[in-house]
Design a protein around this motif. Structure first.
Motif, short mmCIF file in Angstrom:
data_model
loop_
_atom_site.label_atom_id
_atom_site.label_comp_id
_atom_site.label_asym_id
_atom_site.label_seq_id
_atom_site.Cartn_x
_atom_site.Cartn_y
_atom_site.Cartn_z
N LYS A 1 56.54 14.41 34.67
CA LYS A 1 56.10 15.67 34.10
C LYS A 1 55.07 15.39 33.00
CE LYS A 1 60.27 18.40 34.94
NZ LYS A 1 61.32 19.26 34.32
N PHE A 2 53.91 15.96 33.15
CA PHE A 2 52.87 15.77 32.14
C PHE A 2 51.82 16.86 32.29
CE2 PHE A 2 51.55 13.27 35.85
CZ PHE A 2 50.24 13.70 36.05
N ASP A 41 49.63 16.38 43.79
CA ASP A 41 50.47 15.82 42.73
C ASP A 41 50.03 16.34 41.37
OD1 ASP A 41 51.81 13.84 44.58
OD2 ASP A 41 49.73 13.14 44.72
N ILE A 42 48.74 16.67 41.27
CA ILE A 42 48.14 17.16 40.03
C ILE A 42 47.46 18.48 40.34
CG2 ILE A 42 46.49 16.67 38.17
CD1 ILE A 42 46.84 13.68 38.84
N SER A 54 47.62 1.43 46.43
CA SER A 54 48.28 2.71 46.71
C SER A 54 47.25 3.84 46.70
CB SER A 54 49.37 2.97 45.66
OG SER A 54 48.80 3.04 44.37
N ASP A 55 47.66 4.98 47.22
CA ASP A 55 46.76 6.12 47.27
C ASP A 55 46.56 6.73 45.89
OD1 ASP A 55 46.45 5.99 50.04
OD2 ASP A 55 48.23 7.23 50.39
N TRP A 56 45.38 7.24 45.66
CA TRP A 56 45.16 8.03 44.45
C TRP A 56 46.00 9.29 44.53
CZ3 TRP A 56 42.42 6.37 40.33
CH2 TRP A 56 41.51 5.32 40.52
N PRO A 57 46.50 9.79 43.40
CA PRO A 57 47.26 11.05 43.45
C PRO A 57 46.39 12.18 43.97
CG PRO A 57 46.71 10.46 41.18
CD PRO A 57 46.36 9.28 42.03
N ARG A 58 46.97 13.02 44.80
CA ARG A 58 46.21 14.17 45.29
C ARG A 58 46.02 15.19 44.17
NH1 ARG A 58 47.83 16.90 50.85
NH2 ARG A 58 46.94 14.89 51.47
N ILE A 59 44.79 15.61 43.99
CA ILE A 59 44.46 16.63 43.00
C ILE A 59 44.13 17.92 43.74
CG2 ILE A 59 42.91 17.33 41.14
CD1 ILE A 59 42.52 14.43 40.43
N SER A 62 51.02 18.09 36.13
CA SER A 62 51.73 17.50 37.27
C SER A 62 52.51 18.59 38.01
CB SER A 62 52.67 16.41 36.79
OG SER A 62 53.73 16.95 36.03
N ARG A 63 52.70 18.34 39.26
CA ARG A 63 53.42 19.29 40.11
C ARG A 63 54.84 19.56 39.61
NH1 ARG A 63 52.11 21.07 44.86
NH2 ARG A 63 53.68 22.04 46.20
N LYS A 64 55.41 18.58 38.93
CA LYS A 64 56.78 18.71 38.43
C LYS A 64 56.91 19.76 37.34
CE LYS A 64 58.79 15.44 40.91
NZ LYS A 64 59.92 15.71 41.84
N LEU A 65 55.79 20.11 36.69
CA LEU A 65 55.80 21.24 35.77
C LEU A 65 55.64 22.50 36.61
CD1 LEU A 65 53.64 20.17 32.68
CD2 LEU A 65 56.08 20.70 32.72
N ASN A 66 56.73 22.95 37.14
CA ASN A 66 56.72 23.98 38.18
C ASN A 66 56.68 25.38 37.57
OD1 ASN A 66 56.76 25.05 40.76
ND2 ASN A 66 59.00 25.00 40.89
N TYR A 67 55.54 25.73 37.00
CA TYR A 67 55.37 27.06 36.41
C TYR A 67 54.30 27.82 37.18
CZ TYR A 67 57.98 25.40 32.32
OH TYR A 67 58.94 24.92 31.49
N ARG A 68 54.36 29.14 37.07
CA ARG A 68 53.33 30.00 37.61
C ARG A 68 52.84 30.95 36.51
NH1 ARG A 68 53.31 26.56 40.71
NH2 ARG A 68 53.49 26.62 42.99
#
Length: 323
Positions: free
Chosen positions: A148-149, A118-119, A36-41, A196-202
């Motif tokens: 989420k991490f 993704d990260i 599989s692909d490495w997660p996009r950073i 992780s992208r799922k921690l959707n904060y700004r």
């Protein structure tokens, strides 16, 4: 984007050797072991008039040997040679712009809004990654069974204009960090944090000094970080670093974050006016009545904090932000 090889990049300036000038990280395979692909950073670098440092920053990202990188630079309209340097590396950038913005937090948020990774991470234009940093981040990230991490690595503090590099760990115990500790003391090295992208904060764009500390406190309310034993990045400290020059404004922002997340307005008030205020007033001055009185104030402040909140409240206070 695949990270370029060393011989694909522009040659380093004369006299520059070692990492990240004449050395590169290990090249990771194009696919993970399971094919599989490495997660996009995605990495965002905010920049403004940091021409003396930014090339080292850029090369420390591009020479990570990582096969799925997205690198974004948001420059605030620099008037030095920053844009000239950025253009040298334009072929390997996913996006860059040089235009006036509302400060560092705004620039980072602009980059994060563009990022598709993704990260996520931001790396200031006067800091830099260590060799094989993204290898450590990605191999830890893919082994986490949660969408989420956030990962907290170790870092070095580099004192410019001296022959010293101070090594430090994000906290005394590198395997855990507690919410009740983080809200009073930023024990985290900013460029060594990925999430992780799922921690959707700004970032809070009203903050210019404690922007990272506020964000970590938002993260930890949702999920504790995974602490890494890997050294990830170098954070520079030098005379014109904003955390060295901000003084009362910096202390005001520390007070805001401590009051918001600490749950004790009184303790935050005492930290602000009994600990932080005397420190910035006495910082860097020769011994005089001007520095003597703040030292007395701070001793009294420490005593009051200790009586009201216990010995640990003073021991965990380590804000040497303008000494």
């Amino acid at each position: 984007m695949r990270c370029p090889h060393l011989n694909e990049l522009p040659p380093p300036p004369e006299g520059k050797t070692g990492w990240p000038w004449t050395e590169a990280s290990d090249l990771l395979s194009q696919k993970m072991p399971d094919s599989s692909d490495w997660p996009r950073i995605s990495i965002v670098t905010p920049s403004y008039n940091q021409g003396q440092f930014i090339e080292e920053t850029i090369r420390s990202v591009l020479l990570q040997g990582y096969p799925n990188l997205e690198y974004i630079i948001i420059d605030g309209g620099s008037t030095d040679n920053s844009v000239e340097i950025i253009k040298k590396y334009e072929p390997w950038l996913a996006y860059w712009v040089s235009e006036k913005d509302r400060g560092q937090s705004h620039a980072i948020n602009k980059g994060l809004d563009i990022a598709s990774g993704d990260i996520l991470c931001w790396l200031n234009s006067d800091d830099y990654f260590l060799i094989n940093a993204l290898k450590a981040i990605s191999t830890n990230a893919v082994n986490i069974n949660s969408s989420k991490f956030w990962l907290v690595g170790k870092g070095f503090e580099k004192i410019e204009n001296q022959d010293n590099v101070y090594f430090y760990s994000p906290c005394q115990n590198p395997t855990i960090i507690a919410e009740e500790e983080l809200c009073w003391n930023n024990v985290i090295t900013q460029p060594a944090v990925f999430w992780s992208r799922k921690l959707n904060y700004r970032l809070n764009e009203s903050l210019h000094y404690a922007l990272d500390w506020n964000l970590w406190n938002e993260f930890i309310k949702e999920i504790p970080p995974k602490m890494l034993d890997d050294y990830i990045a170098v954070s520079r400290v030098y005379g014109t670093t904003k955390c060295k020059t901000g003084k009362s404004k910096f202390a005001d922002e520390l007070y805001y974050v401590a009051k918001k997340h600490g749950g004790s307005p009184l303790r935050a008030f005492l930290y602000r006016y009994a600990l932080w205020e005397p420190q910035y007033r006495g910082a860097g001055k020769p011994l005089s009545i001007y520095t003597f009185l703040p030292k007395i104030w701070r001793k009294i402040g420490c005593l009051v904090v200790k009586v009201l909140f216990g010995k640990q409240a003073v021991q965990k206070y380590t804000w040497y932000f303008c000494a």
